[in-house]
Write an enzyme that holds these catalytic residues in place. Structure first.
Site, PDB file in Angstrom:
ATOM      1  N   GLU A   1      -2.438  -6.897  -5.860  1.00  0.00           N
ATOM      2  CA  GLU A   1      -1.695  -7.454  -6.260  1.00  0.00           C
ATOM      3  C   GLU A   1      -0.943  -8.161  -5.986  1.00  0.00           C
ATOM      4  O   GLU A   1       0.036  -9.549  -6.025  1.00  0.00           O
ATOM      5  CB  GLU A   1      -0.538  -6.497  -6.866  1.00  0.00           C
ATOM      6  CG  GLU A   1      -0.545  -5.568  -8.053  1.00  0.00           C
ATOM      7  CD  GLU A   1      -1.738  -3.951  -7.200  1.00  0.00           C
ATOM      8  OE1 GLU A   1      -2.203  -3.946  -6.510  1.00  0.00           O
ATOM      9  OE2 GLU A   1      -2.494  -3.433  -7.960  1.00  0.00           O
TER      10      GLU A   1
ATOM     11  N   GLY B   1       2.924   3.305   5.006  1.00  0.00           N
ATOM     12  CA  GLY B   1       2.882   1.647   4.098  1.00  0.00           C
ATOM     13  C   GLY B   1       4.646   2.496   3.740  1.00  0.00           C
ATOM     14  O   GLY B   1       5.495   1.959   3.144  1.00  0.00           O
ATOM     15  N   ARG B   2       4.226   3.752   2.525  1.00  0.00           N
ATOM     16  CA  ARG B   2       5.454   4.679   2.642  1.00  0.00           C
ATOM     17  C   ARG B   2       6.456   4.748   3.285  1.00  0.00           C
ATOM     18  O   ARG B   2       7.581   5.658   2.723  1.00  0.00           O
ATOM     19  CB  ARG B   2       4.871   5.448   0.996  1.00  0.00           C
ATOM     20  CG  ARG B   2       4.283   6.856   1.705  1.00  0.00           C
ATOM     21  CD  ARG B   2       3.504   7.386   0.999  1.00  0.00           C
ATOM     22  NE  ARG B   2       2.253   8.465   1.508  1.00  0.00           N
ATOM     23  CZ  ARG B   2       0.712   8.489   2.266  1.00  0.00           C
ATOM     24  NH1 ARG B   2       0.969   7.160   1.897  1.00  0.00           N
ATOM     25  NH2 ARG B   2       0.482   8.832   2.181  1.00  0.00           N
TER      26      ARG B   2
ATOM     27  N   GLU C   1       2.401  10.442  -3.609  1.00  0.00           N
ATOM     28  CA  GLU C   1       1.084  10.013  -2.965  1.00  0.00           C
ATOM     29  C   GLU C   1       1.054  10.616  -1.333  1.00  0.00           C
ATOM     30  O   GLU C   1      -0.358  10.496  -1.051  1.00  0.00           O
ATOM     31  CB  GLU C   1       1.193   8.272  -2.374  1.00  0.00           C
ATOM     32  CG  GLU C   1      -0.196   7.315  -2.088  1.00  0.00           C
ATOM     33  CD  GLU C   1       0.547   5.898  -2.061  1.00  0.00           C
ATOM     34  OE1 GLU C   1       1.031   5.794  -0.864  1.00  0.00           O
ATOM     35  OE2 GLU C   1       0.379   5.569  -2.609  1.00  0.00           O
TER      36      GLU C   1
ATOM     37  N   HIS D   1      21.848  12.036 -21.331  1.00  0.00           N
ATOM     38  CA  HIS D   1      22.253  12.083 -23.238  1.00  0.00           C
ATOM     39  C   HIS D   1      20.298  11.320 -23.790  1.00  0.00           C
ATOM     40  O   HIS D   1      19.981  10.672 -23.963  1.00  0.00           O
ATOM     41  CB  HIS D   1      22.829   9.920 -22.964  1.00  0.00           C
ATOM     42  CG  HIS D   1      24.023  10.757 -22.861  1.00  0.00           C
ATOM     43  ND1 HIS D   1      24.971  12.134 -23.540  1.00  0.00           N
ATOM     44  CD2 HIS D   1      25.052  10.627 -21.507  1.00  0.00           C
ATOM     45  CE1 HIS D   1      26.065  11.918 -23.212  1.00  0.00           C
ATOM     46  NE2 HIS D   1      26.281  11.086 -21.837  1.00  0.00           N
TER      47      HIS D   1
ATOM     48  N   LYS E   1       0.557  -4.187   4.119  1.00  0.00           N
ATOM     49  CA  LYS E   1      -0.143  -4.012   5.304  1.00  0.00           C
ATOM     50  C   LYS E   1      -1.288  -4.640   5.993  1.00  0.00           C
ATOM     51  O   LYS E   1      -1.631  -4.615   6.936  1.00  0.00           O
ATOM     52  CB  LYS E   1       0.391  -2.308   5.999  1.00  0.00           C
ATOM     53  CG  LYS E   1      -0.177  -1.900   7.256  1.00  0.00           C
ATOM     54  CD  LYS E   1      -0.211  -0.188   6.561  1.00  0.00           C
ATOM     55  CE  LYS E   1      -1.275   0.447   7.675  1.00  0.00           C
ATOM     56  NZ  LYS E   1      -0.164   2.008   7.805  1.00  0.00           N
TER      57      LYS E   1
ATOM     58  N   LYS F   1      -9.503   0.866  -7.547  1.00  0.00           N
ATOM     59  CA  LYS F   1      -9.419  -0.696  -7.032  1.00  0.00           C
ATOM     60  C   LYS F   1     -10.684  -0.784  -7.234  1.00  0.00           C
ATOM     61  O   LYS F   1     -10.803  -1.975  -7.632  1.00  0.00           O
ATOM     62  CB  LYS F   1      -9.342  -0.327  -5.860  1.00  0.00           C
ATOM     63  CG  LYS F   1      -7.928  -0.281  -5.049  1.00  0.00           C
ATOM     64  CD  LYS F   1      -6.488  -0.099  -4.244  1.00  0.00           C
ATOM     65  CE  LYS F   1      -5.994  -0.001  -3.665  1.00  0.00           C
ATOM     66  NZ  LYS F   1      -5.341  -0.274  -2.172  1.00  0.00           N
TER      67      LYS F   1
HETATM   68  O1  F6P Z   1      -2.813   1.917  -3.218  1.00  0.00           O
HETATM   69  C1  F6P Z   1      -1.956   2.352  -2.203  1.00  0.00           C
HETATM   70  C2  F6P Z   1      -1.282   2.046  -1.133  1.00  0.00           C
HETATM   71  O2  F6P Z   1      -2.138   1.576  -0.669  1.00  0.00           O
HETATM   72  C3  F6P Z   1       0.114   2.445  -0.973  1.00  0.00           C
HETATM   73  O3  F6P Z   1      -0.099   3.017   0.421  1.00  0.00           O
HETATM   74  C4  F6P Z   1       0.566   0.912  -0.158  1.00  0.00           C
HETATM   75  O4  F6P Z   1       2.157   1.321  -0.101  1.00  0.00           O
HETATM   76  C5  F6P Z   1       0.743   0.458  -0.965  1.00  0.00           C
HETATM   77  O5  F6P Z   1      -1.066   0.326  -2.189  1.00  0.00           O
HETATM   78  C6  F6P Z   1       0.150  -1.689  -0.383  1.00  0.00           C
HETATM   79  O6  F6P Z   1      -0.502  -1.452   0.351  1.00  0.00           O
HETATM   80  P1  F6P Z   1      -0.097  -3.024   1.513  1.00  0.00           P
HETATM   81  O7  F6P Z   1       1.248  -3.189   2.102  1.00  0.00           O
HETATM   82  O8  F6P Z   1      -1.107  -2.638   2.765  1.00  0.00           O
HETATM   83  O9  F6P Z   1      -0.714  -4.116   0.525  1.00  0.00           O
END
Ligand code: F6P
Length: 546
Positions: free
Chosen positions: A210, A265-266, A351, A382, A204, A511
């Site tokens: 990452e 995002g979620r 979150e 188990h 987003k 971060k």
């Molecule tokens: O760091 C948390 C977060 O902002 C989440 O809320 C989000 O889903 C995820 O990182 C990924 O964010 P993006 O879609 O902006 O890469």
């Protein structure tokens, strides 16, 4: 909104719990007293049944919880969400994932227009890829799709893709890479052919470390393994709201699918973030998923509080967290296909509800959402079920079962699976008394003195609550419904706690610190800038890598 602990009903609920506790109420006793308890504690919507009869609740509990919901103006809050009000106050944003699957009546028509245009673009693109009209640089059809994203840009699509493998498009494999650890990307790409691989960079913000690192790693691999700069357009597309950053990365503007700031995002798997789902499982499957969510949206919006699945589940969650003292919630899908569902729920619930201040910034004086965890049954039986049955923690459980066997030839094994699902909730509820354990041992031939001693270890306290969500079958529609139930359940909880379920400021500090530590770790100089522990760790790695 009124602060929960200041509401009139809060104290009533607290005393109600003490009464239940002191007069020895148990879930088993409630069931024994009421032969109709199942009929009286269930809600059915198209393809999904919620059975909440194995909960530590009486009609009075629910009536007080509904009173609490009225004081918190839950019904107004639900209307406000569907209208597109800016409920995400700290980010000044509307919260309109519902617009992605429900044509909205009350909201700005702009939302419906944007959503429909995006769905059409997705549909065109999926057709092109599936029919080989969108091919790789050497003319080969696309055989592998790699979604690069993390959190909400990964967990939802990855969970859905795993859950609906029976709907998989045969000639395409879809992969999900999220972790900053380069091993994750290598696990995926080593062995793939760049000429038939399409990367979707899903972010987003297009700022997430990452995703940016993994996208760069993928591009490096593509260029080193046969692709060239002018071929990138055929192999890298993006889903983002940050067009500028995606273009800077080198993605052609016409290959960017939109994300909107009014979708968190979620809550975003229903948007173009679900492109990997549509490519991997087909556009029709994706639409059925939306349809399932829409059924729940309409139910959530229109059903009365007492027959509203997300409301019932959300109010129960508040009851257990704040009055009964549970700080954890286990989610147990008795379906291997839903194995990733608990991980998806962890982000959705934790979150969203991991907040300590109310909407106006004042301190939240009661516990908010629980720790969510779990795994697919029967595996957990188990490993950690021992903890649920005899441990000292009080952990409400959500069981998710599927009635129709996914593999009809193996229906009998599926029946065993369901029997295990139901037996676990029954065991949690009823437990086993010392007397029962003693008699069992004696009837097996043990002498009484020994049986008396061993029985103490066999006691299972019981009275542990659970819901059972039964899907008639696991299919795109019921999966869409299941996810939407939990999304709205989380919303209900947030309204009662008067917190913002749609921001996540807590993730920012790590971060920021990560950037500084990266500089220190990459430097040849001895680090003395931080606390002794952090300096020590950095210097240890520096000397080891010298
Ligand atoms: O760091 C948390 C977060 O902002 C989440 O809320 C989000 O889903 C995820 O990182 C990924 O964010 P993006 O879609 O902006 O890469």
């Amino acid at each position: 909104m009124i602060s929960p602990s200041r509401s009139k009903t809060w104290q009533k609920l607290a005393s109600h719990y003490l009464n239940l506790h002191h007069n020895g109420t148990t879930i088993s006793k409630l069931c024994k007293k009421d032969a109709q308890r199942f009929e009286n504690h269930q809600v059915k919507i198209d393809g999904v049944l919620l059975d909440y009869s194995k909960n530590f609740v009486t009609p009075q509990t629910f009536s007080l919880l509904r009173e609490l919901a009225k004081e918190a103006k839950l019904t107004d809050a639900i209307r406000a969400m569907f209208r597109g009000d800016k409920l995400n106050l700290s980010e000044d944003r509307a919260v309109l994932h519902v617009a992605l699957r429900t044509p909205l009546k009350d909201a700005d028509p702009r939302y419906n227009a944007e959503v429909n245009a995006c769905l059409e673009r997705m549909s065109d693109f999926v057709t092109k890829v599936h029919e080989g009209l969108w091919s790789g640089y050497s003319g080969l059809p696309i055989k592998n799709i790699v979604n690069i994203g993390i959190g909400g840009s990964d967990l939802g699509p990855a969970m859905v893709y795993a859950a609906l493998q029976r709907w998989k498009v045969p000639h395409i494999d879809t992969h999900f890479v999220s972790n900053l650890d380069p091993a994750h990307m290598h696990e995926c790409i080593d062995g793939l052919d760049p000429a038939s691989t399409l990367f979707i960079v899903t972010s987003k913000s297009f700022k997430t470390l990452e995703t940016r690192q993994n996208a760069e790693l993928a591009r490096k691999w593509f260029l080193n393994c046969g692709g060239s700069q002018e071929h990138l357009d055929k192999h890298f597309i993006a889903v983002t709201s940050n067009i500028e950053k995606a273009c800077e990365f080198g993605i052609a503007q016409e290959n960017i699918f939109p994300m909107w700031d009014w979708v968190g995002g979620r809550y975003s798997l229903w948007s173009a973030v679900g492109l990997s789902i549509a490519l991997g499982l087909g556009m029709e499957t994706f639409k059925q998923l939306l349809h399932g969510a829409r059924i729940v949206d309409e139910h959530f919006r229109d059903a009365p509080l007492e027959a509203n699945i997300p409301v019932i589940m959300g109010l129960q969650a508040v009851w257990y967290s704040d009055f009964v003292g549970a700080n954890s919630q286990v989610v147990l899908p008795y379906s291997q296909e839903l194995a990733l569902f608990p991980a998806f729920l962890q982000q959705l619930e934790m979150e969203s509800l991991g907040k300590s201040v109310e909407l106006d910034g004042s301190r939240l004086l009661v516990p908010s959402g629980p720790i969510v965890w779990g795994s697919a049954g029967t595996n957990g039986q188990h490993s950690f079920h021992q903890f649920l049955h005899q441990g000292t923690h009080y952990i409400p459980a959500d069981f998710i079962g599927v009635v129709a066997p996914p593999y009809p030839d193996d229906a009998d094994q599926h029946t065993q699976l369901l029997a295990n699902c139901f037996s676990q909730s029954q065991a949690l509820m009823d437990g086993k008394s010392q007397k029962e354990a003693f008699h069992e041992l004696v009837s097996q031939g043990m002498d009484e003195a020994q049986a008396y001693q061993l029985a103490k270890h066999k006691v299972i306290a019981g009275n542990k609550p659970s819901n059972t969500l039964l899907l008639d079958s696991l299919c795109p529609q019921t999966l869409g419904s299941l996810v939407a139930i939990y999304e709205h359940k989380v919303f209900v909880e947030s309204v009662i706690w008067n917190i913002n379920a749609f921001d996540q400021w807590g993730v920012e500090l790590g971060k920021q610190l990560g950037e500084k530590l990266y500089t220190a770790l990459s430097s040849a100089d001895k680090c003395a800038a931080f606390d002794p522990s952090t300096n020590g760790l950095i210097n240890y790695c520096r000397t080891k890598n010298d």
